[in-house]
Design an enzyme around this catalytic site. Structure first.
Site, PDB file in Angstrom:
ATOM      1  N   GLU A 432      -7.171 -27.233 -37.385  1.00 22.59           N
ATOM      2  CA  GLU A 432      -6.408 -27.987 -38.373  1.00 22.59           C
ATOM      3  C   GLU A 432      -5.102 -27.270 -38.688  1.00 22.59           C
ATOM      4  O   GLU A 432      -5.099 -26.120 -39.117  1.00 22.59           O
ATOM      5  CB  GLU A 432      -7.259 -28.119 -39.651  1.00 22.59           C
ATOM      6  CG  GLU A 432      -6.484 -28.524 -40.877  1.00 22.59           C
ATOM      7  CD  GLU A 432      -7.340 -28.449 -42.155  1.00 22.59           C
ATOM      8  OE1 GLU A 432      -8.531 -28.079 -42.065  1.00 22.59           O
ATOM      9  OE2 GLU A 432      -6.801 -28.765 -43.224  1.00 22.59           O
ATOM     10  N   ASP A 505     -10.234 -25.842 -42.485  1.00 26.70           N
ATOM     11  CA  ASP A 505     -10.309 -25.046 -43.715  1.00 26.70           C
ATOM     12  C   ASP A 505     -11.629 -25.304 -44.424  1.00 26.70           C
ATOM     13  O   ASP A 505     -12.210 -26.372 -44.312  1.00 26.70           O
ATOM     14  CB  ASP A 505      -9.164 -25.440 -44.660  1.00 26.70           C
ATOM     15  CG  ASP A 505      -7.818 -24.969 -44.126  1.00 26.70           C
ATOM     16  OD1 ASP A 505      -7.814 -24.102 -43.230  1.00 26.70           O
ATOM     17  OD2 ASP A 505      -6.786 -25.486 -44.593  1.00 26.70           O
ATOM     18  N   ASP A 507     -12.363 -26.219 -47.298  1.00 24.89           N
ATOM     19  CA  ASP A 507     -12.172 -26.942 -48.561  1.00 24.89           C
ATOM     20  C   ASP A 507     -12.424 -28.435 -48.329  1.00 24.89           C
ATOM     21  O   ASP A 507     -12.825 -28.845 -47.243  1.00 24.89           O
ATOM     22  CB  ASP A 507     -10.761 -26.690 -49.108  1.00 24.89           C
ATOM     23  CG  ASP A 507      -9.686 -27.146 -48.129  1.00 24.89           C
ATOM     24  OD1 ASP A 507     -10.039 -27.794 -47.110  1.00 24.89           O
ATOM     25  OD2 ASP A 507      -8.506 -26.856 -48.364  1.00 24.89           O
ATOM     26  N   ASP A 509     -10.383 -31.006 -48.088  1.00 26.50           N
ATOM     27  CA  ASP A 509      -9.558 -31.607 -47.035  1.00 26.50           C
ATOM     28  C   ASP A 509     -10.089 -31.230 -45.658  1.00 26.50           C
ATOM     29  O   ASP A 509     -10.142 -32.055 -44.751  1.00 26.50           O
ATOM     30  CB  ASP A 509      -8.101 -31.130 -47.156  1.00 26.50           C
ATOM     31  CG  ASP A 509      -7.349 -31.967 -48.177  1.00 26.50           C
ATOM     32  OD1 ASP A 509      -7.900 -33.013 -48.600  1.00 26.50           O
ATOM     33  OD2 ASP A 509      -6.228 -31.570 -48.553  1.00 26.50           O
TER      34      ASP A 509
END
Ligand code: 0RA
Length: 647
Positions: A432, A505, A507, A509
């Site tokens: 990403e 990541d 998180d 997102d």
């Protein structure tokens, strides 16, 4: 004590007993041969094996409820209200039926009169395998007004079958603790068991299956019982997708070759969600029953459209793909002697089943369409739209082919390829963001690791038709980098890397992007998942520095543990420690990324596998479909789906 004629008076083993010990030894020596693996997957199969026997009893019409309990120590109890495993002594084997069932491989056939026995796949190996692989197993049978009990350790009986006195009703209770010497994982996943039991309940109309988890302070419990059977299943699988017609087509038919049950409904989406089962086993690889179903759908829907003048002059009839777009369908057949073929033994081979299914669906669907003209018209309309879109897509695809975009050759500019070319040795990280992609490119071992950075949120393939999917740059880059095509053109043997690692990541997102990627692989390259090529990288959540020394924590628990260790058990006082919470991969320098997440010697990868394609379908649908709210809710609790896909 019950009489046990086979026991020699001096306690020596008889010939039969030696056979039993040899059988158990074989199972314990090569457990993988009997249950597929000794990882979490094999562990859960133990439960399915025991439950399958109770479900067989339900299929024979003698059992209405099954209770599964996960106990605090990760032992399992399965209770049913069937006839109870026979306890009388077998005339030629000289042992009680229940002891035979629990100690002799494939003993089922010796005394089991049930009609449809599961065989092949991982199921149907018999409860004796569960017994052999358990530290202990206890069985209790209620039958003919008495209660019988026997206990085993690693498959070896600790005492003879014992009559414990009077009892009411009938049924079987089996409890067991999987042997930690055999299994690499001994913790059961409630979600995994629960999903399979729900599937079982859908497939066996009216059967009540409950699961209780006693490991939490507040015991979790689910009860599954569906009077609507497959029709309810289709409603569940359709989920939030908007129906094209309100009524679900459902029928049951008995043919000499097979019992056939089917439910289906169209929605406004573009994917096909067909799931087929043989004797309750998911036939992931399809087979003759699916071939018969497809042939019947194409033929009957075309016939109906023609007969009712629903086609325009310019329409050239509907292809198989056209009549399956937006279809949610479950087909369940019961076959006396199923032949399972294919790589994972989940493809039905019996040729006689094809005609039986084709004939039944042709007949029943034609009747239903005549009786439901509104639905009939809507289905033809929907299929015609699909046909027109497909023609447009074909043109777009031809164009793309001409440009050499998907045919390999020209690799995407953003791909940093590796120098080795043997797919068995190489891997690709799909990363990403460009900045993390940059770190990964610097940190990697370029001989065997390729890096493909992708921009943030890729296209949601769940909500797009094929022409749009193929014109998306990020998706085209993935297709060309992987080199194996997509959908019907997909060829696993052409895959350029046998490990495809998603690195996002840690998180929300990141979780969303990971879901988009998994949706893409699930819908367009499902074989990659089935082959076990897809992995999820596990970047650390924290870096904990003490002086020059640095340690990484991959979970909150681990962080607590490390802090405790570095502060000599004090834990609260973290002075002198430098604790850094990673918000994204971009915060790690190339060395850190290599050490924590990419070095095969120290990294952890989660392999993505499909235990239940149907369950995954339902999850992706809820997650990625038209409705926003369920998606938001789902992503908030997103840990769940990874867990479901992981085992
Ligand atoms: C064979 C024959 C009979 C029952 C069963 C097997 C049976 C096995 C299991 C395993 C778990 N639960 C079960 N319930 C029943 C009955 C034969 C008869 O009563 O005539």
């Amino acid at each position: 004590m019950a009489e046990t004629p086979n026991d020699s008076p001096n306690g020596d083993y008889g010939a039969g007993q030696i056979q039993v010990l040899k059988g158990l030894e074989a199972v314990r020596k090569r457990p993988g041969m009997y249950i597929g693996s000794t990882s979490a997957r094999g562990l859960h199969h133990l439960v399915y094996e025991v439950v399958d026997n109770s479900v067989d009893e339900a299929m024979a019409g003698h059992c209405s409820t099954i209770d599964v309990t996960i106990h605090e120590d990760n032992s399992i109890t399965v209770v049913d209200d069937g006839r109870g495993i026979p306890v009388d002594v077998h005339p030629t084997e000289g042992l009680p039926g229940v002891e035979l069932a629990l100690t002799v491989l494939h003993a089922g056939g010796k005394f089991d009169k049930s009609n449809y026995k599961v065989s092949g796949g991982l199921h149907g190996v018999g409860v004796s395998v569960v017994n052999a692989l358990s530290t202990w197993l206890e069985v209790e049978v209620h039958r003919d007004g008495r209660r019988w009990h026997q206990r085993f350790q690693k498959g070896i009986k600790q005492k003879e079958l014992e009559d414990m006195g009077p009892a009411e009703g009938s049924g079987t209770r089996i409890s067991f603790l999987p042997d930690a010497e055999i299994f690499t994982e001994t913790i059961f996943s409630f979600d995994t068991l629960s999903a399979r039991l729900r599937e079982m309940a859908f497939l066996n109309r009216g059967l009540r299956i409950a699961i209780t988890d006693e490991r939490d302070e507040e015991p979790a419990e689910e009860v599954y019982q569906y009077e609507g059977g497959l029709a309810e299943y289709v409603g569940y699988l359709r989920g939030e997708r908007q129906a094209v017609h309100p009524e679900i087509f459902y029928f049951e038919a008995e043919r000499p070759e097979a019992e056939i049950e089917l439910a289906m409904q169209y929605d406004t989406g573009f994917s096909e969600n067909t799931h087929t089962f043989v004797n309750n086993i998911n036939t992931h690889e399809g087979g003759t029953h699916l071939t018969g179903l497809k042939a019947a759908l194409t033929r009957t829907i075309n016939d109906y459209g023609r007969k009712n003048n629903l086609f325009k002059k310019a329409d050239n009839g509907l292809s198989g793909d056209d009549v399956r777009e937006g279809l949610t369908c479950v087909l369940s057949v019961r076959v006396m002697e199923p032949q399972f073929e294919g790589q994972t033994k989940t493809k039905l081979g019996n040729s006689e089943v094809r005609g039986a299914v084709e004939g039944a669906v042709n007949e029943q669907l034609a009747i239903w369409l005549d009786e439901n003209p509104k639905a009939g018209k809507a289905i033809i309309e929907k299929s015609l739209q699909a046909a027109r879109a497909r023609q447009a897509a074909r043109k777009a695809r031809d164009l793309a082919r001409k440009k050499n975009a998907l045919e390999g050759g020209v690799l995407p500019g953003k791909l940093a390829d590796c120098s080795l070319s043997d797919p068995a040795l190489t891997e690709i990280y799909i990363v990403e963001g460009d900045s993390a992609g940059g770190s990964a490119k610097q940190g990697r071992d370029r001989s065997f690791q390729a890096i493909l950075p992708i921009k943030g949120k890729i296209l949601n393939v769940e909500r797009a038709r094929i022409d749009k999917i193929l014109s998306n740059i990020e998706i085209r880059a993935m297709i060309t980098a992987l080199g194996a095509g997509i959908r019907d053109d997909f060829d696993l043997t052409k895959t350029r890397y046998n490990k495809i690692i998603i690195m996002t990541d840690a998180d929300v997102d990141g979780a969303h992007i990971r879901t988009l990627l998994l949706t893409f692989f699930f819908r367009q390259m499902r074989e990659l998942i089935e082959a076990g090529y897809i992995y999820i990288a596990q970047p650390p959540l924290y870096r904990i520095g003490k002086g020059k020394q640095e340690t990484y924590a991959y979970s909150e628990d681990q962080r607590t543990e490390i802090v405790k260790r570095l502060t000599n058990g004090k834990g609260e006082d973290t002075r002198g420690l430098n604790i850094q919470r990673y918000k994204g991969l971009g915060e790690m320098n190339p060395d850190q990324l290599w050490n924590t997440t990419m070095d095969p010697d120290s990294r952890t990868l989660l392999q993505v596998t499909l235990d239940s394609a149907a369950e995954a379908d339902a999850i992706f649908n809820r997650l990625m479909g038209d409705e926003v709210e369920p998606r938001r809710r789902f992503i908030e609790k997103n840990a769940r789906y990874v867990r479901n896909l992981d085992i």
